[in-house]
Design a protein around this motif. Sequence first.
Motif, mmCIF file in Angstrom:
data_model
loop_
_atom_site.group_PDB
_atom_site.id
_atom_site.type_symbol
_atom_site.label_atom_id
_atom_site.label_comp_id
_atom_site.label_asym_id
_atom_site.label_seq_id
_atom_site.Cartn_x
_atom_site.Cartn_y
_atom_site.Cartn_z
ATOM 1 N N ARG A 103 12.565 -9.971 -6.054
ATOM 2 C CA ARG A 103 11.449 -10.426 -6.294
ATOM 3 C C ARG A 103 10.524 -9.053 -6.354
ATOM 4 N NH1 ARG A 103 11.118 -14.101 -1.709
ATOM 5 N NH2 ARG A 103 9.788 -12.470 -0.581
ATOM 6 N N MET A 104 11.109 -7.899 -5.597
ATOM 7 C CA MET A 104 10.027 -6.637 -5.623
ATOM 8 C C MET A 104 10.622 -5.818 -6.898
ATOM 9 S SD MET A 104 7.803 -6.881 -3.500
ATOM 10 C CE MET A 104 7.462 -5.142 -3.171
ATOM 11 N N ALA A 105 11.708 -6.329 -7.562
ATOM 12 C CA ALA A 105 12.146 -5.167 -8.530
ATOM 13 C C ALA A 105 10.990 -4.944 -9.610
ATOM 14 C CB ALA A 105 13.363 -5.644 -9.080
ATOM 15 N N PRO A 106 10.434 -5.864 -10.306
ATOM 16 C CA PRO A 106 9.503 -5.444 -11.254
ATOM 17 C C PRO A 106 8.519 -4.770 -10.949
ATOM 18 C CG PRO A 106 10.145 -7.810 -11.475
ATOM 19 C CD PRO A 106 10.844 -7.424 -10.117
ATOM 20 N N GLU A 107 8.066 -4.954 -9.469
ATOM 21 C CA GLU A 107 6.848 -4.089 -9.006
ATOM 22 C C GLU A 107 7.024 -2.771 -8.923
ATOM 23 O OE1 GLU A 107 3.647 -4.631 -5.149
ATOM 24 O OE2 GLU A 107 4.755 -6.290 -6.028
ATOM 25 N N THR A 108 8.493 -2.464 -8.396
ATOM 26 C CA THR A 108 8.740 -1.095 -7.739
ATOM 27 C C THR A 108 9.065 -0.221 -9.191
ATOM 28 O OG1 THR A 108 10.921 -1.835 -7.425
ATOM 29 C CG2 THR A 108 9.297 -1.797 -5.737
ATOM 30 N N PRO A 150 1.033 -1.293 -0.006
ATOM 31 C CA PRO A 150 0.017 -0.204 -0.173
ATOM 32 C C PRO A 150 0.725 1.344 0.065
ATOM 33 C CG PRO A 150 -0.866 -1.480 1.568
ATOM 34 C CD PRO A 150 0.678 -2.011 0.980
ATOM 35 N N PHE A 151 2.092 1.409 0.573
ATOM 36 C CA PHE A 151 2.858 2.142 0.600
ATOM 37 C C PHE A 151 3.474 2.644 -0.926
ATOM 38 C CE2 PHE A 151 4.132 0.745 5.030
ATOM 39 C CZ PHE A 151 3.133 1.336 5.491
ATOM 40 N N LEU A 152 3.822 1.531 -1.428
ATOM 41 C CA LEU A 152 4.532 1.824 -2.650
ATOM 42 C C LEU A 152 3.503 2.180 -3.704
ATOM 43 C CD1 LEU A 152 6.685 -1.535 -2.900
ATOM 44 C CD2 LEU A 152 7.465 0.733 -2.416
ATOM 45 N N GLU A 153 2.296 1.574 -3.648
ATOM 46 C CA GLU A 153 1.083 2.133 -4.580
ATOM 47 C C GLU A 153 0.779 3.459 -4.474
ATOM 48 O OE1 GLU A 153 -1.794 -0.815 -3.742
ATOM 49 O OE2 GLU A 153 -1.123 -2.301 -5.203
ATOM 50 N N ALA A 154 1.055 3.967 -3.072
ATOM 51 C CA ALA A 154 0.669 5.425 -2.901
ATOM 52 C C ALA A 154 1.568 6.234 -3.059
ATOM 53 C CB ALA A 154 0.188 5.399 -1.437
ATOM 54 N N GLY A 155 2.848 5.582 -3.764
ATOM 55 C CA GLY A 155 3.979 6.763 -4.138
ATOM 56 C C GLY A 155 4.784 6.923 -3.127
ATOM 57 N N ILE A 156 4.742 6.248 -1.854
ATOM 58 C CA ILE A 156 5.696 6.621 -0.805
ATOM 59 C C ILE A 156 6.678 5.607 -0.902
ATOM 60 C CG2 ILE A 156 5.931 6.551 1.751
ATOM 61 C CD1 ILE A 156 2.588 6.726 1.893
ATOM 62 N N ASP A 157 8.016 6.020 -0.739
ATOM 63 C CA ASP A 157 9.231 5.361 -0.881
ATOM 64 C C ASP A 157 9.226 4.454 0.777
ATOM 65 O OD1 ASP A 157 10.069 6.653 -2.958
ATOM 66 O OD2 ASP A 157 11.538 7.956 -2.237
ATOM 67 N N VAL A 158 9.800 3.468 0.343
ATOM 68 C CA VAL A 158 9.862 2.382 1.592
ATOM 69 C C VAL A 158 11.365 1.938 1.735
ATOM 70 C CG1 VAL A 158 9.368 0.208 2.614
ATOM 71 C CG2 VAL A 158 7.567 1.492 1.313
ATOM 72 N N GLY A 205 4.768 5.620 -10.976
ATOM 73 C CA GLY A 205 3.741 5.971 -9.945
ATOM 74 C C GLY A 205 4.294 5.440 -8.849
ATOM 75 N N SER A 206 5.047 4.171 -8.821
ATOM 76 C CA SER A 206 5.436 3.271 -7.612
ATOM 77 C C SER A 206 6.346 3.978 -6.554
ATOM 78 C CB SER A 206 5.773 1.886 -7.945
ATOM 79 O OG SER A 206 6.057 1.332 -6.899
ATOM 80 N N GLY A 207 6.361 3.740 -5.444
ATOM 81 C CA GLY A 207 7.346 4.486 -4.590
ATOM 82 C C GLY A 207 8.628 3.343 -4.688
ATOM 83 N N LYS A 208 9.774 4.193 -4.195
ATOM 84 C CA LYS A 208 11.037 3.268 -4.421
ATOM 85 C C LYS A 208 11.124 2.444 -3.208
ATOM 86 C CE LYS A 208 13.238 7.312 -6.418
ATOM 87 N NZ LYS A 208 14.446 8.296 -6.102
ATOM 88 N N LEU A 209 11.974 1.323 -3.400
ATOM 89 C CA LEU A 209 12.026 0.203 -2.343
ATOM 90 C C LEU A 209 13.332 0.140 -2.274
ATOM 91 C CD1 LEU A 209 11.031 -1.673 -0.345
ATOM 92 C CD2 LEU A 209 11.092 -3.345 -2.051
ATOM 93 N N GLY A 210 14.084 0.833 -1.180
ATOM 94 C CA GLY A 210 15.545 0.868 -0.850
ATOM 95 C C GLY A 210 15.656 -0.351 0.251
ATOM 96 N N PHE A 211 17.013 -0.651 0.496
ATOM 97 C CA PHE A 211 17.406 -1.676 1.369
ATOM 98 C C PHE A 211 18.500 -1.229 2.287
ATOM 99 C CE2 PHE A 211 15.351 -3.650 -1.921
ATOM 100 C CZ PHE A 211 14.377 -4.352 -1.499
ATOM 101 N N MET A 212 18.718 -1.544 3.781
ATOM 102 C CA MET A 212 19.769 -0.929 4.500
ATOM 103 C C MET A 212 19.991 -2.326 5.422
ATOM 104 S SD MET A 212 18.875 2.716 6.019
ATOM 105 C CE MET A 212 20.047 2.786 7.214
ATOM 106 N N ASP A 213 21.323 -2.486 5.770
ATOM 107 C CA ASP A 213 22.138 -3.573 6.371
ATOM 108 C C ASP A 213 22.888 -2.868 7.177
ATOM 109 O OD1 ASP A 213 23.115 -5.608 7.692
ATOM 110 O OD2 ASP A 213 23.234 -6.930 5.673
#
Length: 715
Positions: A649-654, A594-602, A658-666
């Motif tokens: 897995r999420m790369a095609p969806e993001t 829902p965040f990504l669909e609303a254009g909110i980065d995650v 209009g989709s929000g970005k999906l970033g990763f932190m370790d």
Amino acid sequence: MALDLNTRQGRPGAASKPAYRPEVQGLRAFAVLMVVVYHVWLGRVSGGVDVFLLISAFLLTASFTHKVESGKPLKLVSYWLQRFRGLLPAAVVVLLAILAATASLLPRTRWHDVFTQTWSSLFYTQNWTLARESVDYYAANHATASPLQHFWSLSIQGQVFILWPLILAACALAWRALRGRFPRLGYRALVGAAFGVVFAVSLAYSVHATATNQAYAYFDTRARLWEFALGSLLVLAVPYAAKLSVRIRVVLGWVGLAAMLSCGLILQVQAQFPGYVALWPTLAAAAIIAAGDTRTPASDGGAPADADRRRGVDRLLAAKPLVALGGISYALYLWHWPILVIFLTVRELHNPGILGGLAVIGLSLALAWATTRVVETPFHAWHWPTQRRRRLSLVLAVMVGIVAMPLSGWESRVAAFETAVKQQAPADNPGAQALAPDFEYDGDPAAVVRPLASDAGAEWANYGGDCTGDYQLTDPRTEFCQLGGDPATAEKTVMVVGDSHAQHWTSALSVAAEKNDWAWVLVTQPGCRFGGPTDERSAECNGFSEAATQYAVDHRPDAVVTLGTLTAFTEGEDTETRGDEERIVPAYEEGIRPFLEAGIDVVALRDTPRYPFNVPECVDRKGADSPECSAPTEEIVAPVSPLEELERRMAPETARPGSGKLGFMDMTDQLCVDGTCRPVIGNVLAYMDGSHLTRTYVETTAPVFERRLKDSLGW
């Protein structure tokens, strides 16, 4: 003192002086043996404490009823002073011993809990302290047994010893006021009515509270009053039970003993009490007391058969060894639990085993006998304090002071040292900055590790203020929210959603936010990892995730930070750490969609490495450099981050418009270096328990956290 309310002449309820009943002392012995054996070898609660509560109310009500019906003054103040004169001597000795053992044997992580609980135990409020901590996720050492935990039942008893005489006195006043108009009205009728109401109301509350919040209800005085009321009602029932045939009373006694002894084996007492299930041990004990003395004729004048005399349970309970054990049962209860807890802590065991358990019980019995013989008996025989109430009040105040003075002094010294350590120069405790390749330590070589183990429990991330205005929580499924900065004027707003493992990173986020003119919002539910709806999560946590999702979508922050993985370990008698059990949070993709669909980065943040032991305790006992306090990285986190698979897995969806970005932190490399996760980095204690980071350490990771957050979002 054990009392006999069987009336051998006149109508039931006549004001004959209660006689000594040795079988009640024997019943106390069985109750304390149940408590001790179940604690030591079974690791369970037995129901024996409930028997103690019933017996105490039975004896108290019997004594007061006799006084009222005999026309004797109640002298409530004198009664209270005498009652606590009987309770305090042994309690003071045990409290002093626990303080000494804590200072010399227990890790510093437990000191503050012992301070708080010693005050609570000394003033008979320990049950309320434990009730609050039982539902407080942030309570220090929440999963660690306290050597003072058993004082909860003594605290409830102390409170009832204040309340019950007031109820009995009120009944006496009402009886004297009404008996002119109602000459057939007896005092016992009013007592029965009063405690009948207490029994019904308290039991109903107990059933409700146990069903809705059992952890709190277990220590709640209100949920236990019915057990005392049952003991008081038993006083009224015993004279009628004495009219039963000896054969019936023999059966009643043995059935009661069998039910009492089997309670803890059949029921999950600690998880089900004190609701209606607690009727099992209390009614069993009531049956034993009601059976009475089967060695004497029944009130109808019939003599019991010799076989019946030999078979009564009271014959067993009145045996001299059991009566003697009943005489030291109070001191045995006081000693056994702290000895068990300290033994297990020092030996680093989950259970004491057969020989260790025998040693614990043997030492407890020896100390109980010595305390009774050397402390309690001489003190009770000392007549000087009893001659005037002022003297007795002074003696009780001195006993309280014997504990209060060293406790307050020790507490003050610890607080002063903690304050001094907090004032060390930043260079003395660089923390994560020491991981930089070109770092050179220029602090004091003698600087102390921060935070101190004794202060680790206060290291929860707690920044910003409560969410107010437009950001105030309105959905009851969300309870905790903190806000840093003003989202209306900030350059960007970052929202952190999840559990306490997400919360502790706000220690770094708040530093980065202040530097970059960001605002941040924390929406958290302790113990609830954020994700989509799934059966792997409780209904409460699913509700929180749904409400937090709507909250974030409504406020549209620039980015939402969540935990994308879940570290875990397998617990057993010998805890086995399993880094390969780290996995993607259940239904995580559904949760962030829902965040990504609303254009909110995650930002999906990797979970913290999780130790199978309490890190500050290990450091305090064995030293920061001990190999036993470190762990190979692959043992407590997966060799390959599960976030890599999530990213694929999420790369095609993001990538959709209009989709929000999906970033990763370790941030694992800020906790584990060269294949080893270390408890102390840069002279800073990294963990406050086994999985939560100290705010002091996380603050030192702020530069790395800020850089990686920006990189993951493209800011």
